[in-house]
Design a protein around this motif. Sequence first.
Motif, short mmCIF file in Angstrom:
data_model
loop_
_atom_site.label_atom_id
_atom_site.label_comp_id
_atom_site.label_asym_id
_atom_site.label_seq_id
_atom_site.Cartn_x
_atom_site.Cartn_y
_atom_site.Cartn_z
N SER A 116 0.83 -1.19 0.00
CA SER A 116 0.00 0.00 0.00
C SER A 116 0.88 1.25 0.00
O SER A 116 1.78 1.40 0.82
N LYS A 117 0.57 2.14 -0.92
CA LYS A 117 1.33 3.40 -0.96
C LYS A 117 1.04 4.24 0.28
O LYS A 117 1.91 4.97 0.75
N ALA A 118 -0.16 4.12 0.82
CA ALA A 118 -0.51 4.85 2.05
C ALA A 118 0.33 4.33 3.22
O ALA A 118 0.81 5.11 4.04
N ALA A 119 0.51 3.01 3.30
CA ALA A 119 1.34 2.44 4.36
C ALA A 119 2.79 2.89 4.20
O ALA A 119 3.47 3.22 5.18
N ALA A 120 3.27 2.91 2.97
CA ALA A 120 4.64 3.36 2.73
C ALA A 120 4.80 4.83 3.11
O ALA A 120 5.77 5.21 3.77
N LEU A 121 3.82 5.66 2.74
CA LEU A 121 3.88 7.08 3.09
C LEU A 121 3.78 7.26 4.60
O LEU A 121 4.47 8.10 5.18
#
Length: 150
Positions: A116-121
């Motif tokens: 998830s890009k949200a988790a990475a961010l």
Amino acid sequence: MNVVRWTQTKAVRLTLCLLVSAVCLYLAVQGMDFERTVQELRKSSPTPILGAVFFLFVSYWIRAYRWRYLLLPVKEISTRPLFRSTLIGFMGNYVLPFRAGEVMRAVSIGQTQDISKAAALGSIVLERVFDGIVISLTPFLVLAVIDLPS
């Protein structure tokens, strides 16, 4: 048909990137005295520059290694792809406003590692919070260790 479209898209992207790079390079060197620049480069020693670049890359590797631990709850990722994304992110921070490289970093690792890009961010935001705490506490730690005159 899909392969042809993909190849054309890649060619257009590459052409656009090269064009933007050429325009930026032209704007960067406009009005530059090339003879004086060459003279100064001949007088300088490359050792400090090479040392600085070496330690810069070591610091990026350490950041990628640290980021690996922040992403463990999401997915176990080796340091190599994280290093690549870290370089992409810092390159973006150098050339784009508002620390947009951090978003590039999250998107890069999200796409390449299928997370998830949200988790990475979120992990990047957490990393920045930790950095802020350490930087905020450093002067107090230095003052506690150094004996200053009254």
